[in-house]
Design an enzyme around this catalytic site. Structure first.
Site, PDB file in Angstrom:
ATOM      1  N   SER A   1     -11.804  15.850  25.209  1.00 59.58           N
ATOM      2  CA  SER A   1     -10.491  14.790  25.355  1.00 59.58           C
ATOM      3  C   SER A   1     -11.228  13.578  26.075  1.00 59.58           C
ATOM      4  CB  SER A   1      -9.278  15.232  26.206  1.00 59.58           C
ATOM      5  OG  SER A   1      -9.570  15.496  27.322  1.00 59.58           O
ATOM      6  N   LYS A   2     -10.552  12.702  26.300  1.00 57.45           N
ATOM      7  CA  LYS A   2     -10.632  11.284  26.921  1.00 57.45           C
ATOM      8  C   LYS A   2     -11.330  11.876  28.469  1.00 57.45           C
ATOM      9  CE  LYS A   2      -8.448   7.751  24.260  1.00 57.45           C
ATOM     10  NZ  LYS A   2      -7.108   7.748  24.103  1.00 57.45           N
TER      11      LYS A   2
END
Ligand code: GLU
Length: 484
Positions: A253-254
């Site tokens: 994820s980010k």
């Protein structure tokens, strides 16, 4: 039967690395198995979908070299290939299911549904639809319509059955119907079909033989299988690819860094490096040779050899691969990629032939050590600015002893030099060491530090001609002031 696979992204965000990997697996399957690849845009979520995100899907697939055979831009026999253009088709099948008693209109309001959910949470149950509207009379329905309620359409999920399928990657999977959340919405109250409904109709009508997608869809598959059955369709073969993890082994994820593939493109990762890297997430060729061209990957790829374990996105491996492909690239290619960074940093404006030739020399100094092209912005900075920053920690250790003598004599020589070339600089440096009696590190380090601000970097004989007289003299003066 003809093999057909599809990549079916939703344009609801800048396309994620995980989705691109799904696209790549579909692509590799299609090219290694002689199957057709269909690109289908799943844009029925009106609030989250956008044309801009759709454009990014096309852009990044094109960049990576993932080609499809049918899609919104490539007419085929099974279009349209955008779900928002297929609404009339879904409607017809929803009506059919209602008529056959396999689906019904549901008039529950969001408030009622929220309340149901809260209560089941209180009881400690898994939230599932109560079935309140399953057996409404005609009069009740008319009353709801009079109240202005807009119905959704729910598909009846049977109780107590086990839905099983053989996944090409995960093996046998069995899921109990009771865990699926109760009767599911197939058409929302705004008239749009839900993903699980539209996907079944499209995959059937587009004659998809193999559905390859991320394992985050594994709990959708039993729902889809029930719809296949209800409509009398034959389901495709399913393959759920393991999700990519970050280094801490949680879903990528980010938090782990860039997850939009375009961010890598923008940093100067090369498409062939990305293609190679992504192909090795969950797959490896039998000979274990890791650096492969697209053609080699297609030749060696075997879908049956995809591992079921979750791969980790290892940026260092990507950097290593990209470095290799940068090394294999022509200087011109890297210069062309670097020019926008140099412009953005304000280093250069327009590039004429002379500047281009000079840039080629500058870029060559660093090319083989680059992990990605944007690194040049920092690495080559000293060739553009007049001013440089001197590393304070090094200053006292380098600008001491004979440093003043070295810089002064070097400056005098450079001032009088007509032609500053690699050859002439080499001769000069040799001569000067003899003349002033300072040698080796004590001689080179003050010069290097004065003109670059650092104690390491490409060879002086290469740097000096590229910097040019004016910058060198300016910097030598500046360094001498630091001493005095
Ligand atoms: N639109 C879905 C997604 O992007 C497609 C999933 C599928 O391949 O069925 O996740």
């Amino acid at each position: 039967m003809e093999k057909r696979v599809r990549f079916a992204p939703s344009p609801t965000g800048a396309i994620h690395i995980g989705n691109i990997r799904t696209a790549l697996f579909n692509y590799l399957f299609s090219r290694s198995e002689g199957a057709k690849l269909i690109l289908r845009i799943e844009d029925t979520d009106l609030t989250r979908s956008s044309k801009d995100f759709e454009k990014l899907i096309f852009k990044e697939l094109n960049w990576l070299g993932i080609e499809w055979d049918e899609g919104p831009d490539k007419p085929g026999d099974y279009g349209p290939y955008r779900q928002s253009e297929r609404l009339h088709i879904y409607r017809q099948y929803a009506e059919q299911l209602i008529k056959e008693g396999k689906a019904y209109r549901c008039y529950c309001t969001p408030e009622e549904l929220d309340k149901d959910r809260e209560e089941s949470v209180k009881r400690g149950d898994i939230p599932r639809y109560s079935g309140r509207c399953r057996h409404l009379t005609k009069e009740q329905e008319e009353e709801y319509l009079r109240q202005g309620r807009k119905p959704s359409i729910r598909f009846i999920i049977p109780d107590d059955v086990i839905i099983a399928f053989d996944d090409m990657i995960k093996g046998r999977i069995e899921i109990k119907s009771d865990t699926l959340g109760g009767d599911m919405i197939i058409v929302k109250s705004d008239g749009m079909p839900t993903y699980n409904f539209a996907v079944v109709i499209d995959d059937t009508l587009m004659k998809i033989s193999h559905v390859i997608r991320g394992e985050d869809h594994i709990y959708n598959t039993p729902k889809q299988l029930l719809i296949y059955e209800a409509l009398g369709f034959k389901p495709p073969v399913f393959a759920h690819a393991p999700l990519i993890l970050g280094p801490d082994r949680t879903k990528l994820s980010k938090r782990h860094g860039n997850t939009y593939i375009g961010q890598y493109r923008e940093m100067g990762y090369l498409p062939e490096a990305m293609f190679n890297f992504l192909s090795l997430l969950s797959w490896s060729p039998e000979d274990n040779v890791e650096l492969m061209s697209k053609d080699e990957i297609i030749k060696k790829f075997n879908f049956n050899k995809i591992h079921s374990a979750n791969p980790v996105f290892d940026i260092e491996k990507l950097n290593w691969m990209n470095q290799h492909y940068i090394q294999m690239s022509s200087v011109d290619r890297i210069v062309d990629l670097a020019i926008p960074y140099f412009k953005e940093a304000g280093y250069i404006k327009d590039v004429d032939d002379k500047t281009y030739e000079w840039l080629k020399k500058v870029v060559s100094l660093f090319k083989d050590g680059l992990h990605y092209v944007a690194e040049l912005k920092d690495k080559a900075k000293m060739f553009f600015d007049d001013d440089i920053e001197y590393d304070d920690n090094l200053k006292d250790d380098i600008l001491c002893g004979d440093a003043m003598k070295v810089l002064k004599s070097f400056k005098e020589e450079i001032e009088n030099m007509e032609d500053i070339s690699e050859e002439s600089v080499k001769t000069l440096l040799k001569m000067l060491q003899k003349k002033i009696g300072v040698k080796g590190k004590a001689f080179f380090m003050p010069i290097r530090f004065a003109i670059t601000g650092q104690d390491h970097g490409p060879e002086l004989v290469m740097i000096i001609p590229l910097l040019g007289k004016q910058k060198i003299l300016y910097r030598i003066d500046k360094a001498m002031k630091l001493i005095s």
